[in-house]
Structures are given as structure tokens and as C-alpha cells.
Design an enzyme around this catalytic site. Structure first.
Site, PDB file in Angstrom:
ATOM      1  N   ASP A 129       0.800  -1.225   0.000  1.00 60.80           N
ATOM      2  CA  ASP A 129       0.000   0.000   0.000  1.00 60.80           C
ATOM      3  C   ASP A 129       0.834   1.277   0.000  1.00 60.80           C
ATOM      4  O   ASP A 129       0.322   2.351  -0.313  1.00 60.80           O
ATOM      5  CB  ASP A 129      -0.936   0.020   1.212  1.00 60.80           C
ATOM      6  CG  ASP A 129      -1.935  -1.123   1.203  1.00 60.80           C
ATOM      7  OD1 ASP A 129      -2.230  -1.631   0.105  1.00 60.80           O
ATOM      8  OD2 ASP A 129      -2.416  -1.506   2.284  1.00 60.80           O
ATOM      9  N   LYS A 213     -14.088  14.489 -27.025  1.00 58.71           N
ATOM     10  CA  LYS A 213     -12.807  14.723 -27.707  1.00 58.71           C
ATOM     11  C   LYS A 213     -12.475  13.611 -28.697  1.00 58.71           C
ATOM     12  O   LYS A 213     -11.476  13.686 -29.411  1.00 58.71           O
ATOM     13  CB  LYS A 213     -11.684  14.813 -26.677  1.00 58.71           C
ATOM     14  CG  LYS A 213     -11.746  16.045 -25.792  1.00 58.71           C
ATOM     15  CD  LYS A 213     -10.618  15.989 -24.759  1.00 58.71           C
ATOM     16  CE  LYS A 213     -10.706  17.148 -23.783  1.00 58.71           C
ATOM     17  NZ  LYS A 213      -9.649  17.056 -22.729  1.00 58.71           N
TER      18      LYS A 213
END
EC number: 2.7.1.11
Length: 327
Positions: A129, A213
Site C-alpha cells: 500500500d 474529444k
């Protein structure tokens, strides 16, 4: 100076833990210390499951994932009476030093053993993590990153073929470092991490802007626990009209042979931990933890690193800014 030390791995496993154990064992034996491997973390310490290790105990371990000593979550260790048994087991064997490889919860247990029983404890950050204070990177982070990026690459192949939106859930608990790094390396179009407020509608707006886009497909990287992935996928599909699928990578992120950097980091940290135990440090304030900062080995009091204001590693804001520019 310590004469006998123990080493254990605690909490969730991480690639490179075996390399760290090897680093501790080889460095300790070179200094003339006896080393005991403690099975299944604090549970094994409580149950007195320890074995003496030699150089050959850690042969061919540097490249192996997981932890050959085993690991277990043992919340009962918060009980002072349980810790008294663990301390008794160590004192009876003459163990006066302990190296604990794990996360901040493991650090807290080590600090209590120092304060309550006089054991010289040193913590090494072992977790994918990357959420431990006092270090730029934790053991296992870069291996997990490679695993996540490989999965993203594969998902991109199928997402582009079907003009689909794919959501990838990445581990990290309350730290978005793994998600963030994977998003940059994997070229993800969108990202959701705990350090930045997450709203479904904001994500959908970004996806719609991408479609406007001309984007035909997209990968969304999201840290676990931020949202239910299946529900989020259905919501995005409903709002955008694009087929959307969620993938939870899960525990595959913890497995596999450690990459070279994790092996080097683990070896350096293991050796440095033994150096700390051999030096004349004052343990009256508690145990120490090891970190790497700007590629140099450093140490700090465990109590400082697990304090509420320092408990989590610093948010890599510059990484996030980079990721946003590349979306």
C-alpha cells in the site's frame, strides 16, 4: 548490545518480505548474533513458535514472493496479558532484539514490546500500500505496481477492441499511491484516489468530456473502498451510453516474485535494521523504524511514525498533477 534477535512478518504479505528476512538473517549472523524466525507474526510469538535460523535457512529466498515465516492478523495482541506471554517467551530464549516486517499496525505492536518488556524492536515497512510514514517507499510497492500495470495493459487491449470503459480497482486502503503510480505508468484516462474527493458525477463528466474529444475507450483506476465497482460500472454505462465493466484485481497484487528494486530495498533495510540493533541507541522512548528517503537509509522512533498526524505517508501531489495533465 543485543546477542539474540527474532524476526517476524506481520499483517498482509508483500513481495520482498523474504528478501528482508534474508537481509536480517545474513547481516545478524555476520555480526555473530543468533537469529530466531518467528512463525505467523505476533500469533507465533504468543504461541512460542520460533525456530533458530542459519545462513541456509534463507538460501534461495531472495526471489520468492510471500513470506516463508508466515503471517497472520492477531488483534488479540492489543491485550496486555497476551503481550506478557509473548515477552515471557522471548525472555526465556534470551531474545533481546526483534525485527518486525509489516505495516503501521505491526509497528504499534513492536513499540509496545519495547516499552513494556525492554525488547529492542526495529520495524521494516512491508506492505504494497505504500502507506507507512517515515519512508518514501515500502517493501512490495514496486512489485505490486508491476502487477497492476500489467493488468491495465491487458485490459486496454480488450477495452480498445470493444470500445469499452474499464474500471480497475486497486488495493491501497486509504492511500492512493499504488493507484496513482499505476495510472501514470498504465496511461489511464481517469483516476479516483482517497486523497482527492470522489464524486460519481464528476467522474462521469470527465468521461463525457473525453468522449466528446473522440475517445473510443477508457481505463479508470480507482482505489478500493471508494465505491462499489459493479454499481459504479452500471452508473457510468447508464450515464454515458458506453459499455462499462469493472475488474477487481484483489490479492493477486500481493503475490509474485519481487522485482529487483524491492529485493534491493528489502536487503538494504534488513541489513540496516541489524546495524541499528548493534548500535548503542536509547530505547527508553520506544522502538525504531527504518525507511528510505532520497535513496538513503534512515530511522525514526516508531511512536513518531504512527502518531495520528504522521500515520499516513505524504500525498504525492506532484504525481497527481502529472497524471491529470496526461488524461
Amino acid at each position: 548490545m543485543v546477542k539474540k534477535i527474532g524476526v517476524l512478518t506481520s499483517g498482509g504479505d508483500a513481495p520482498g518480505m523474504n528478501a528482508a528476512i534474508r537481509g536480517v538473517v545474513r547481516a545478524a549472523l555476520s555480526a555473530g548474533l543468533d537469529v530466531f524466525g518467528i512463525e505467523d507474526g505476533y500469533l507465533g510469538l504468543y504461541e512460542n513458535r520460533m525456530k533458530k535460523l542459519d545462513r541456509y535457512s534463507v538460501s534461495d529466498m531472495i526471489n520468492r514472493g510471500g513470506t516463508f515465516l508466515g503471517s497472520a492478523r492477531f488483534p488479540e495482541f492489543r491485550d496486555p496479558e497476551v503481550r506478557k506471554v509473548a515477552l515471557k517467551n522471548m525472555h526465556e530464549r534470551g531474545i533481546d532484539g526483534l525485527v518486525v516486517i509489516g505495516g503501521d499496525g505491526s509497528y504499534a505492536g513492536a513499540d509496545l514490546l519495547t516499552k513494556e518488556g525492554g525488547i529492542h524492536c526495529v520495524g521494516l515497512p512491508g506492505t504494497i500500500d505504500n502507506d507507512v510514514a517515515g519512508t518514501d517507499y515500502t517493501i512490495g510497492f514496486f512489485t505490486a505496481l508491476e502487477t497492476v500495470v500489467e493488468a491495465i495493459d491487458r485490459l486496454r487491449d480488450t477495452s480498445s477492441s470493444h470500445q469499452r470503459i474499464s474500471i480497475v480497482e486497486v488495493m491501497g486502503r486509504y492511500c492512493g499511491d499504488l493507484t496513482l503510480a499505476a495510472a501514470i505508468a498504465g496511461g489511464c484516462e481517469f483516476i479516483a484516489i482517497p486523497e482527492v474527493e470522489f464524486k460519481r458525477d464528476d467522474l462521469v463528466a470527465e468521461i463525457k468530456a473525453g468522449i466528446a474529444k473522440g475517445k473510443k475507450h477508457a481505463i479508470v483506476a480507482i482505489t478500493e473502498k471508494l465505491d462499489d465497482i459493479d454499481s459504479l460500472a452500471k452508473y457510468i454505462e447508464k450515464e454515458t451510453g458506453r459499455e462499462t465493466r469493472g475488474t477487481v484485481l484483489g490479492h493477486i497484487q500481493r503475490g509474485g516474485a519481487p522485482v529487483a528494486y524491492d529485493r534491493i530495498l528489502a536487503s538494504r533495510m534488513g541489513s540496516y535494521a541489524v546495524d541499528l540493533l548493534l548500535q548503542d541507541h536509547d530505547y527508553k522512548k520506544g522502538g525504531f523504524c527504518v525507511g528510505v528517503q532520497n535513496e538513503k537509509m534512515v530511522h525514526e522512533l516508531i511512536s513518531v511514525c504512527i502518531a495520528p498526524e504522521n500515520k499516513k505517508s505524504k500525498f504525492k501531489e506532484d504525481w497527481y498533477d502529472t497524471a491529470k495533465k496526461l488524461f
